[in-house]
Write a protein that holds these residues in place. Sequence first.
Motif, short mmCIF file in Angstrom:
data_model
loop_
_atom_site.label_atom_id
_atom_site.label_comp_id
_atom_site.label_asym_id
_atom_site.label_seq_id
_atom_site.Cartn_x
_atom_site.Cartn_y
_atom_site.Cartn_z
N GLY A 93 0.81 -1.22 0.00
CA GLY A 93 0.00 0.00 0.00
C GLY A 93 0.84 1.26 0.00
N SER A 94 1.88 1.29 0.85
CA SER A 94 2.73 2.49 0.92
C SER A 94 3.39 2.76 -0.42
CB SER A 94 3.81 2.32 1.98
OG SER A 94 3.24 2.13 3.24
N ILE A 95 3.97 1.71 -1.00
CA ILE A 95 4.71 1.92 -2.25
C ILE A 95 3.75 2.31 -3.37
CG2 ILE A 95 6.09 0.72 -4.01
CD1 ILE A 95 7.41 -0.82 -1.68
N ALA A 113 8.61 -0.57 4.12
CA ALA A 113 7.71 0.30 3.34
C ALA A 113 8.38 1.65 3.13
CB ALA A 113 6.38 0.46 4.06
N MET A 114 8.95 2.21 4.21
CA MET A 114 9.62 3.50 4.10
C MET A 114 10.78 3.41 3.11
SD MET A 114 11.52 5.66 7.06
CE MET A 114 12.82 4.44 7.20
N PHE A 115 11.58 2.35 3.23
CA PHE A 115 12.71 2.19 2.31
C PHE A 115 12.22 2.07 0.88
CE2 PHE A 115 15.74 -0.23 -0.17
CZ PHE A 115 16.90 0.49 0.07
N GLY A 116 11.13 1.29 0.68
CA GLY A 116 10.58 1.11 -0.67
C GLY A 116 10.16 2.43 -1.29
N VAL A 117 9.57 3.31 -0.46
CA VAL A 117 9.07 4.59 -0.98
C VAL A 117 10.22 5.51 -1.39
CG1 VAL A 117 7.88 6.71 -0.28
CG2 VAL A 117 6.86 4.49 0.21
N SER A 128 19.13 7.55 4.49
CA SER A 128 18.48 7.57 5.82
C SER A 128 17.70 6.29 6.04
CB SER A 128 17.52 8.76 5.94
OG SER A 128 18.17 9.96 5.66
N ALA A 129 16.89 5.92 5.02
CA ALA A 129 16.05 4.72 5.14
C ALA A 129 16.93 3.47 5.20
CB ALA A 129 15.10 4.64 3.96
N PHE A 130 18.01 3.47 4.43
CA PHE A 130 18.93 2.32 4.42
C PHE A 130 19.51 2.08 5.82
CE2 PHE A 130 23.47 1.19 4.29
CZ PHE A 130 23.38 -0.11 3.82
N TYR A 131 20.05 3.15 6.43
CA TYR A 131 20.67 3.00 7.74
C TYR A 131 19.63 2.64 8.80
CZ TYR A 131 25.23 4.63 6.21
OH TYR A 131 26.44 4.73 5.59
N THR A 132 18.41 3.19 8.68
CA THR A 132 17.36 2.89 9.67
C THR A 132 16.98 1.42 9.60
OG1 THR A 132 16.52 5.11 9.29
CG2 THR A 132 15.15 3.65 10.60
N PHE A 192 18.58 -8.52 2.20
CA PHE A 192 19.55 -8.74 1.11
C PHE A 192 18.86 -8.75 -0.25
CE2 PHE A 192 19.16 -13.52 1.79
CZ PHE A 192 18.89 -13.88 0.47
N THR A 193 17.59 -9.16 -0.30
CA THR A 193 16.91 -9.17 -1.59
C THR A 193 16.47 -7.77 -2.01
OG1 THR A 193 16.08 -11.39 -1.12
CG2 THR A 193 15.00 -10.19 -2.89
N PHE A 194 15.72 -7.09 -1.12
CA PHE A 194 15.08 -5.84 -1.54
C PHE A 194 15.99 -4.62 -1.40
CE2 PHE A 194 11.58 -8.70 -0.23
CZ PHE A 194 11.08 -8.90 -1.51
#
Lengths: 132, 211
Positions: A102-104, B51-55, B143-147, B201-203
């Motif tokens: 959903g987020s993405i 989700a945050m990293f994906g965005v 930022s998202a990577f390190y978090t 490791f995948t995403f």
Amino acid sequence: MSNPSHHTAAHPEHTQGSAHNSRHFWIGSILAIVLTAVPFWLVMTGVLRDMQTTAILIFALALIQIVVHVVFFLHLDTRSEGGWTLLAFLFTAVIVVLTIGGSIWVMYHLNANMMPMPADGVAQMHDMSGNH
Amino acid sequence: MSDAITETAAAAPVWHVTEEHAHEHGGSGPTILGFWIYLMSDALIFASLFAMFGVVSTSFAGGPQPRDIFDLPLVALNTAFLLASSITFGAAIPHIEQGRVGPTRAWLAITGLLGAAFVGIELYEFAHLFAEGATPQRSAFLSAFYTLVGTHGAHVTVGLIWITVMLVQVGQRGLIPENRRRLMCLSMFWHFLDIIWIGVFTFVYLFGVIR
């Protein structure tokens, strides 16, 4: 009433299940190693020229590997803890898919709709802030 | 009427006691289910971080991109250490069940060393990235990577502390029921962290490099 008899029946099964458990575990380990090695091999060697196929493949392998770990290492099945662990897992899986997917999905479209700001639009904004 | 009331009043405790007894007999009682629920809630924390990293995974702000900074052979080594530690913990389980203290502690120590190697490599990787200027402040992606990766690393570090505590407890008290219960929870926690790492490791790494 049925509980005590169930337990006496379950006990021998438990002790003789040790060898079965250990075989179960080693099958899981080998699957986990293969499912880890293959995506790294695919990406590091770039055997498939097509990046999109590679992406879909490693995505599928990751999902399979997560299931393998949950079943073979965390021993999730329909019977453990009267089925409550499975229910909690499925509920979590739904929330995880909704949260990430959903987020993405929402943020991608939001981003796509915000992107094309016409050049004169930007100029107008600058003018407006300049006139102020 | 009053007969029925006394009957239900008498019946209820009997049922309850039997149930409770059955749980005691079954092993760790509600602890395993409770710990499972905790793991599921922890999975939700990681879901929000993923989700945050994906965005923001392509919000580089003109900074370094995954292709420039990720060292896949190093990540593969790291992944191998964590997967191996998951397998060595699994190798300890039959010894725990059969009450063999020596092999239990040996496998637990090997698991701990592999986990420490994982955290060590991750810290080396972070130090390397910082030296290249790829700090969390550089871009939303970083930022998202390190978090995300840092939260996983912090979990593994807590797992290492737990392993150390269990090595001491098993050494002092042996494989008493309390220690077995704790080791079962630790085993679930450790396998759970390996599952989260599959996502990382995948995403994060592999998807980042082929993008």
